[in-house]
Design a protein around this motif. Structure first.
Motif, PDB file in Angstrom:
ATOM      1  N   THR A   1       0.826  -1.204   0.000  1.00 26.19           N
ATOM      2  CA  THR A   1       0.000   0.000   0.000  1.00 26.19           C
ATOM      3  C   THR A   1       0.862   1.256   0.000  1.00 26.19           C
ATOM      4  OG1 THR A   1      -0.102  -0.269   2.368  1.00 26.19           O
ATOM      5  CG2 THR A   1      -1.998  -1.007   1.122  1.00 26.19           C
TER       6      THR A   1
ATOM      7  N   VAL B   1      -0.116  10.044 -11.079  1.00 28.78           N
ATOM      8  CA  VAL B   1      -1.370   9.869 -11.789  1.00 28.78           C
ATOM      9  C   VAL B   1      -1.074   9.836 -13.287  1.00 28.78           C
ATOM     10  CG1 VAL B   1      -3.615  10.870 -12.251  1.00 28.78           C
ATOM     11  CG2 VAL B   1      -2.629  11.035  -9.997  1.00 28.78           C
ATOM     12  N   THR B   2      -1.737   8.912 -13.964  1.00 28.12           N
ATOM     13  CA  THR B   2      -1.481   8.798 -15.400  1.00 28.12           C
ATOM     14  C   THR B   2      -1.841  10.096 -16.128  1.00 28.12           C
ATOM     15  OG1 THR B   2      -2.484   7.882 -17.371  1.00 28.12           O
ATOM     16  CG2 THR B   2      -3.611   7.470 -15.331  1.00 28.12           C
TER      17      THR B   2
ATOM     18  N   ASN C   1      -3.270  10.448 -18.695  1.00 27.25           N
ATOM     19  CA  ASN C   1      -4.558  10.334 -19.372  1.00 27.25           C
ATOM     20  C   ASN C   1      -5.726  10.473 -18.412  1.00 27.25           C
ATOM     21  OD1 ASN C   1      -3.057   9.767 -21.578  1.00 27.25           O
ATOM     22  ND2 ASN C   1      -3.381   7.569 -21.499  1.00 27.25           N
ATOM     23  N   TYR C   2      -5.447  10.746 -17.171  1.00 27.50           N
ATOM     24  CA  TYR C   2      -6.520  10.803 -16.178  1.00 27.50           C
ATOM     25  C   TYR C   2      -7.546  11.867 -16.563  1.00 27.50           C
ATOM     26  CZ  TYR C   2      -8.947  11.328 -11.808  1.00 27.50           C
ATOM     27  OH  TYR C   2      -9.921  11.398 -10.860  1.00 27.50           O
ATOM     28  N   ARG C   3      -8.807  11.530 -16.359  1.00 26.94           N
ATOM     29  CA  ARG C   3      -9.867  12.491 -16.677  1.00 26.94           C
ATOM     30  C   ARG C   3     -10.417  13.088 -15.403  1.00 26.94           C
ATOM     31  NH1 ARG C   3     -12.917   8.548 -20.069  1.00 26.94           N
ATOM     32  NH2 ARG C   3     -14.512   8.871 -18.518  1.00 26.94           N
TER      33      ARG C   3
ATOM     34  N   PRO D   1     -24.442  16.106 -21.689  1.00 23.61           N
ATOM     35  CA  PRO D   1     -25.732  15.486 -21.394  1.00 23.61           C
ATOM     36  C   PRO D   1     -26.322  15.949 -20.071  1.00 23.61           C
ATOM     37  CG  PRO D   1     -23.973  13.905 -21.056  1.00 23.61           C
ATOM     38  CD  PRO D   1     -23.346  15.125 -21.632  1.00 23.61           C
ATOM     39  N   SER D   2     -25.493  16.474 -19.201  1.00 22.71           N
ATOM     40  CA  SER D   2     -26.006  16.840 -17.891  1.00 22.71           C
ATOM     41  C   SER D   2     -26.221  18.338 -17.753  1.00 22.71           C
ATOM     42  CB  SER D   2     -25.032  16.379 -16.799  1.00 22.71           C
ATOM     43  OG  SER D   2     -24.535  15.112 -17.095  1.00 22.71           O
TER      44      SER D   2
ATOM     45  N   SER E   1     -20.636  14.048 -15.210  1.00 22.60           N
ATOM     46  CA  SER E   1     -20.407  12.612 -15.084  1.00 22.60           C
ATOM     47  C   SER E   1     -19.106  12.201 -15.767  1.00 22.60           C
ATOM     48  CB  SER E   1     -21.579  11.841 -15.666  1.00 22.60           C
ATOM     49  OG  SER E   1     -21.882  12.337 -16.940  1.00 22.60           O
ATOM     50  N   LEU E   2     -18.273  13.160 -16.092  1.00 23.07           N
ATOM     51  CA  LEU E   2     -16.960  12.901 -16.676  1.00 23.07           C
ATOM     52  C   LEU E   2     -17.040  12.008 -17.919  1.00 23.07           C
ATOM     53  CD1 LEU E   2     -14.924  12.367 -13.423  1.00 23.07           C
ATOM     54  CD2 LEU E   2     -14.879  14.324 -14.934  1.00 23.07           C
ATOM     55  N   CYS E   3     -18.029  12.278 -18.757  1.00 25.28           N
ATOM     56  CA  CYS E   3     -18.195  11.431 -19.923  1.00 25.28           C
ATOM     57  C   CYS E   3     -17.231  11.815 -21.028  1.00 25.28           C
ATOM     58  CB  CYS E   3     -19.620  11.533 -20.438  1.00 25.28           C
ATOM     59  SG  CYS E   3     -20.058  13.184 -20.969  1.00 25.28           S
ATOM     60  N   GLY E   4     -16.810  13.050 -21.048  1.00 27.53           N
ATOM     61  CA  GLY E   4     -15.856  13.455 -22.065  1.00 27.53           C
ATOM     62  C   GLY E   4     -16.482  13.966 -23.345  1.00 27.53           C
ATOM     63  N   ASN E   5     -17.798  14.054 -23.399  1.00 23.78           N
ATOM     64  CA  ASN E   5     -18.446  14.519 -24.622  1.00 23.78           C
ATOM     65  C   ASN E   5     -18.036  15.938 -24.969  1.00 23.78           C
ATOM     66  OD1 ASN E   5     -19.766  12.194 -25.034  1.00 23.78           O
ATOM     67  ND2 ASN E   5     -21.708  12.865 -24.187  1.00 23.78           N
TER      68      ASN E   5
ATOM     69  N   GLU F   1     -14.639  16.075 -26.617  1.00 19.29           N
ATOM     70  CA  GLU F   1     -14.668  15.549 -27.969  1.00 19.29           C
ATOM     71  C   GLU F   1     -15.408  16.485 -28.922  1.00 19.29           C
ATOM     72  OE1 GLU F   1     -16.018  11.407 -27.881  1.00 19.29           O
ATOM     73  OE2 GLU F   1     -14.643  11.284 -26.194  1.00 19.29           O
ATOM     74  N   ALA F   2     -16.384  17.228 -28.381  1.00 16.65           N
ATOM     75  CA  ALA F   2     -17.184  18.068 -29.260  1.00 16.65           C
ATOM     76  C   ALA F   2     -16.460  19.339 -29.659  1.00 16.65           C
ATOM     77  CB  ALA F   2     -18.499  18.419 -28.567  1.00 16.65           C
TER      78      ALA F   2
ATOM     79  N   ARG G   1     -32.182  11.225 -24.011  1.00 15.39           N
ATOM     80  CA  ARG G   1     -30.885  11.747 -24.409  1.00 15.39           C
ATOM     81  C   ARG G   1     -30.484  11.117 -25.718  1.00 15.39           C
ATOM     82  NH1 ARG G   1     -27.031  11.281 -19.216  1.00 15.39           N
ATOM     83  NH2 ARG G   1     -27.984  12.935 -18.018  1.00 15.39           N
TER      84      ARG G   1
ATOM     85  N   ARG H   1     -22.613   3.288 -15.107  1.00 12.33           N
ATOM     86  CA  ARG H   1     -23.158   3.426 -13.766  1.00 12.33           C
ATOM     87  C   ARG H   1     -24.111   2.297 -13.406  1.00 12.33           C
ATOM     88  NH1 ARG H   1     -20.265   7.785 -15.424  1.00 12.33           N
ATOM     89  NH2 ARG H   1     -19.804   9.172 -13.688  1.00 12.33           N
TER      90      ARG H   1
ATOM     91  N   GLY I   1      -8.817   6.705 -18.711  1.00 13.73           N
ATOM     92  CA  GLY I   1      -8.865   7.945 -17.939  1.00 13.73           C
ATOM     93  C   GLY I   1      -9.690   7.837 -16.681  1.00 13.73           C
TER      94      GLY I   1
ATOM     95  N   SER J   1     -16.683   5.126 -19.477  1.00 16.56           N
ATOM     96  CA  SER J   1     -17.179   5.748 -20.714  1.00 16.56           C
ATOM     97  C   SER J   1     -16.086   5.868 -21.768  1.00 16.56           C
ATOM     98  CB  SER J   1     -17.854   7.109 -20.516  1.00 16.56           C
ATOM     99  OG  SER J   1     -17.617   7.678 -19.301  1.00 16.56           O
TER     100      SER J   1
ATOM    101  N   ARG K   1      -9.675   6.529 -27.266  1.00 16.32           N
ATOM    102  CA  ARG K   1      -8.237   6.755 -27.164  1.00 16.32           C
ATOM    103  C   ARG K   1      -7.514   5.476 -27.553  1.00 16.32           C
ATOM    104  NH1 ARG K   1      -7.414   8.451 -21.979  1.00 16.32           N
ATOM    105  NH2 ARG K   1      -7.256  10.676 -22.358  1.00 16.32           N
TER     106      ARG K   1
ATOM    107  N   ARG L   1     -22.166  13.100 -37.246  1.00 15.21           N
ATOM    108  CA  ARG L   1     -22.171  13.842 -35.981  1.00 15.21           C
ATOM    109  C   ARG L   1     -23.463  13.575 -35.233  1.00 15.21           C
ATOM    110  NH1 ARG L   1     -17.759  17.245 -34.733  1.00 15.21           N
ATOM    111  NH2 ARG L   1     -18.089  16.681 -32.599  1.00 15.21           N
TER     112      ARG L   1
END
Ligand code: SF4
Ligand code: SF4
Lengths: 168, 371, 334
Positions: free
Chosen positions: A32, A42-43, A45-47, A74-75, A104-108, A111-112, B59, B70, B151, B157, B166, B295
């Protein structure tokens, strides 16, 4: 009769084997990390939550206020506002707020974005005493991060409208 | 019917959960007991209901990426896999082979992580505290690897319609190879510490026997079905993705007791390691995202059903579209829901301690049942 | 002066205070030792932050427990509910009185020493029963029922295995039993070894520790008989458990492992100060060695099931210990 004793001995033997396994692990080093004192790397690539990308040379942001991220989320946690300064062709970012409580850390959003103006931060030590602690003003964070990098932030520097004095 | 207290005091009604150490989440089981013997066990679900299916209907597709992880926090990538496959099937999108291989590699790693979590939790249900720490030690490696590529550690996701978001890098590939070697060497200790242990054997052998008939009657799938001798695995019977190109076995054990289910899952971890190893060897070059993904993903009109093998069994996505980019209906068939429905029949007449063992061996993930 | 305070009374009071202090220290040390060993078995360091290597952790935890309110559930039988924790830790402490830590270090050398200890140790089950019954909680009740069945069953092989030694030595007196092991220890004779094994297994069952921790079976009964206890009530149960462990190991050491005798030439039977120190050290080393094994066992195995527990007792332990007793009796007659 023989089966009776065989079962007992086999049972006892399996128990001893188990003790040997745990005993060996007990003498092995621990695996540990003493968290607040040592931290794991931390990598890259961490989001974490999103942040505006800083140009480390100019201290400028890349946002063109196209609202794609706000629409992609989305949120509904992103609020972007921009203004067209006098004589300028393009809009300038004036406000970028993130409601991280809903994200929600989706990453949209990342990307958008057509100009790659936002990125994921690597913040994971996040704690707060109120949910308002997680309503981030990313423009403010942008300024802080610029200063940390040693460049003058050039973001949203329209002359701010002076707040009205409170009426007495 | 949920049992009511018995006025004659011959039986005892006991609420196990929603907060109980061995219901793993917010499952409530209402028990009717005669002494320590369970007469009836009625699962009451819905404490963690978050309307994921409904959210899928308001959505667009990309907005739902975050939801899939989730539902099953232990094996989130399978849920993502089913979702994107369903959409791709509806839209006829061709996914580049590299992306498919990456999906398989990460999903199988996630399956191992899920089984490791189950292994520890099951032993915890049986009263052994230490194995969960050993399995978490291994699981941590997987999570580090997956964190490096996706990530996130739990709610990934990562899969996108048309590919993944990625590419794998050298660090992940090397790390995975090291992990495969490490994991193989760890099974010996697991078998010595747990599989051979006489107390463990006595607790699980002959306990909670599920006949193949019951499996069919209740629609149970996954390791639960394979522990009753039914070699039903979506990866084999309805191959999706690149599973048809890979060589792996479907471990089955005919006994149908908790021990058979235990052995199925341990054997599956070894098979998943094989899959990951082969997929890494064959990993093709190329892009990880299809070229022509619109898109705005206009769904339908039409409907598809796509099943994948999640860590706990058959996971199905039924998707109906009406021509807009928001699904008309999104129905999810989670594996644990059917597996849980076995509980009442299994539980009648067993001891309280066996009930805990049986619930553990079904590997229930409650958020997936409640959705 | 001696008329007002008879020397015997003073001696008794002083030793009682010492014994109580010893029991508390023992519990404090054992909590830490258990957590440390458990941690290392699970490949983590255990308590680490309070004091160097977490040495002060127990003190802090104890303070926390004392500061917490002891809640009594609404439907509980309040007086019994409060009495149970005390009942669980006083008897094992009292039983320590007859334990010979060294040749001279024994409060009372009763001629029925073994019986005295066993009868006090049996009160433990009463404490659990009272706790489980008075809590007005179904889980607690199950814990209590289990505890009674378990402890009553395991008392039989426990007594039988101790009886093997008692007829061998021909005395219930602790000091006689230790003296009889000057040359060899009973655990290293075939009959003695079997008796020792049976005793040790029963001892773990009597102290309700894993793999026989059915009365508190966490994954089945949330926390079993002490589900409703908070604060110091819970703390006293802990104290009782660790004192019981100490007692069980002390009996094992006295009856099977030669008491305060050291191995071969490293021993002394003297009565001087240094001899006493050496004897005490030997005694404690053996006792804590056994306790470490108990802890090690706890963190290795799954829990047995209730019917298996009783089957194991009636079908294996009792026949074996009876046969062992018979063999010993015949061998002594020859
Ligand atoms: S990560 Fe997802 S939820 Fe979070 S702000 Fe971006 S789009 Fe919204
Ligand atoms: S961050 Fe990107 S997507 Fe969002 S408004 Fe700015 S340019 Fe557009």
């Amino acid at each position: 009769m023989i089966r009776y004793f065989r079962e007992i001995f086999e049972g006892l033997w399996s128990l001893l084997v188990g003790l040997k396994v745990t005993g060996r692990f007990a003498l092995a080093p621990t695996v540990t990390t003493h968290y607040p004192f040592d931290e794991l790397e931390v990598t890259p690539n961490y989001r974490g939550h999103i942040d505006l990308v800083v140009n480390p040379k100019t201290g400028k942001d890349k946002c063109i206020v196209c609202m794609m991220c706000q629409r992609a989320c989305p949120s509904g946690c992103i609020t972007v506002k921009g203004e067209k300064p006098e004589g300028a062709k393009k809009k300038v970012l004036t406000e970028y707020r993130l409601d991280f409580t809903k994200c929600s850390l989706c990453g949209n959003c990342v990307e958008a974005c057509p100009t790659s103006a936002i990125e994921f931060s690597h913040e994971y030590n996040l704690a707060g005493t109120s949910r308002h602690d997680f309503h981030y003003d990313l423009v403010e964070r942008f300024r802080d991060r610029c200063r940390a990098l040693g460049v003058e932030p050039k973001i949203a520097d329209l002359t701010p409208v002076a707040p009205k004095p409170p009426e007495s | 019917m949920i049992p009511r207290p018995d006025p004659t005091l011959e039986t005892l009604v006991l609420n196990m959960g929603p907060q109980h150490p061995s219901t793993h989440g917010v499952l409530r089981v209402v028990l009717k007991l005669d002494g320590e013997y369970v007469l009836e066990a009625h699962p009451v679900i819905g404490y963690g209901h978050r309307m994921h299916e409904k959210m899928g209907e308001v959505r667009n597709v990309s907005g739902f990426y975050a939801n899939v992880g989730r539902m099953d926090y232990a094996g989130a990538l399978s849920f993502g896999h089913g979702h994107v496959l369903a959409v791709e099937r509806m839209l006829g999108i061709e996914v580049p082979p590299r992306a498919e291989y990456i999906r398989v590699i990460t999903t199988e790693l996630n399956r191992i992580a899920s089984h490791l979590l189950w292994f520890g939790a099951f032993l915890l249900d049986l009263g052994a505290f230490t194995p969960i720490l050993y399995s978490f030690d291994d699981r941590e490696y997987i999570l580090d690897l997956l964190e490096h590529v996706t990530g996130a550690r739990l709610t990934f996701s990562y899969f996108r319609v048309g590919g993944v978001n990625r590419d794998l890098d050298e660090r992940f590939i090397q790390g995975t190879r090291v992990f495969i070697r490490r994991m193989r060497s760890r099974f010996e200790a697991y078998h010595k510490l747990v599989t051979g242990n006489v107390i463990f054997r006595k607790r699980v052998e002959g306990v909670g026997i599920i006949s193949p008939d019951m499996i069919r009657k209740y629609g149970a799938t996954g390791p639960v079905a394979r522990g009753s001798g039914i070699p039903y695995d979506i990866r084999r019977v309805e191959p999706y993705s690149v599973y048809s190109e890979l060589d792996f076995d479907i471990p089955t054990f005919p006994e149908g007791d908790c021990f058979a289910r235990y052995r199925v899952r341990l054997a599956e971890m070894e098979q998943s390691l094989r899959i990951v190893e082969q997929a890494l060897d064959r990993l093709p070059d190329g892009s990880v995202m299809a070229e022509k993904v619109p898109r705005k993903l206009k769904l339908g009109p039409g409907e598809v059903y796509q099943a994948v093998e999640a860590a706990r069994g058959e996971l199905g996505y039924y998707l109906a579209g009406d021509g807009t980019d928001v699904p008309y209906r999104l129905k999810i068939r989670p594996p644990s829901y059917s597996n849980l429905s076995l509980l009442n029949e299994l539980a009648s007449g067993v001891l309280l301690a066996d009930l805990v063992a049986i619930m553990g061996s079904l590997d229930l993930v409650i958020p997936e049942i409640d959705r | 002066m001696t008329d007002v305070f008879p020397p015997d009374l003073i001696r008794l009071i002083v030793s009682f205070v010492i014994v109580v202090a010893f029991a508390f220290t023992n519990a404090a040390v054992l909590v830490l030792v258990e957590r440390k060993i458990c941690g290392h078995i699970q490949r983590r360091p255990g308590p680490f932050e309070v004091g160097p290597h977490g040495l002060l952790q127990t003190a802090v935890d104890g303070m926390k427990l004392m500061a917490k309110q002891m809640l009594v559930p609404r439907n509980a039988d309040a007086s019994l509910f409060r009495a149970a924790p005390i009942l669980s830790f006083v008897p094992p402490i009292a039983a320590l009185i007859v334990v010979p830590f060294a040749r001279l270090l024994q409060v009372r050398d009763l001629d029925i020493g073994v019986l005295f200890i066993l009868s006090l140790a049996a009160v433990n089950v009463l404490a659990i029963l009272v706790a489980g019954w008075s809590s007005a909680n179904k889980y607690s009740l199950f814990g209590a029922i289990r505890a009674v069945a378990q402890n009553v069953a395991y008392e039989i092989p426990l007594l039988l295995s101790l009886l093997t030694i008692v007829i061998w030595v021909g005395s219930f007196r602790m000091s006689d039993i230790v003296a009889a092991q000057g040359g060899f220890w009973f655990a290293f004779t075939p009959m003695g070894f079997v008796a020792f094994l049976v005793y040790f297994i029963c001892g773990i069952a009597e102290t309700n520790r894993a793999p026989f921790d059915l009365p508190e079976a966490e994954s089945e009964l949330t926390a079993g008989f002490h589900t409703e206890y908070a604060g110091m009530g819970f703390g006293l149960f802990f104290l009782g458990e660790y004192t019981n462990m100490l007692l069980v190991s002390a009996i094992a050491t006295t009856l099977f492992l030669g008491g305060w005798n050291g191995p071969a030439f490293l021993t002394t039977t003297g009565t001087g100060f240094w001899a006493t120190v050496i004897q005490t050290l030997w005694f404690l080393a053996k006792v804590y060695g056994l306790i470490v094994v108990m802890i090690w066992v706890r963190w290795t195995y799954p829990r047995v099931r209730f019917d298996q527990l009783l089957n194991f007792c009636w079908k294996i332990l009792i026949p074996i210990s009876m046969a062992n007793l018979a063999v010993t009796a015949v061998w002594l007659k020859l």
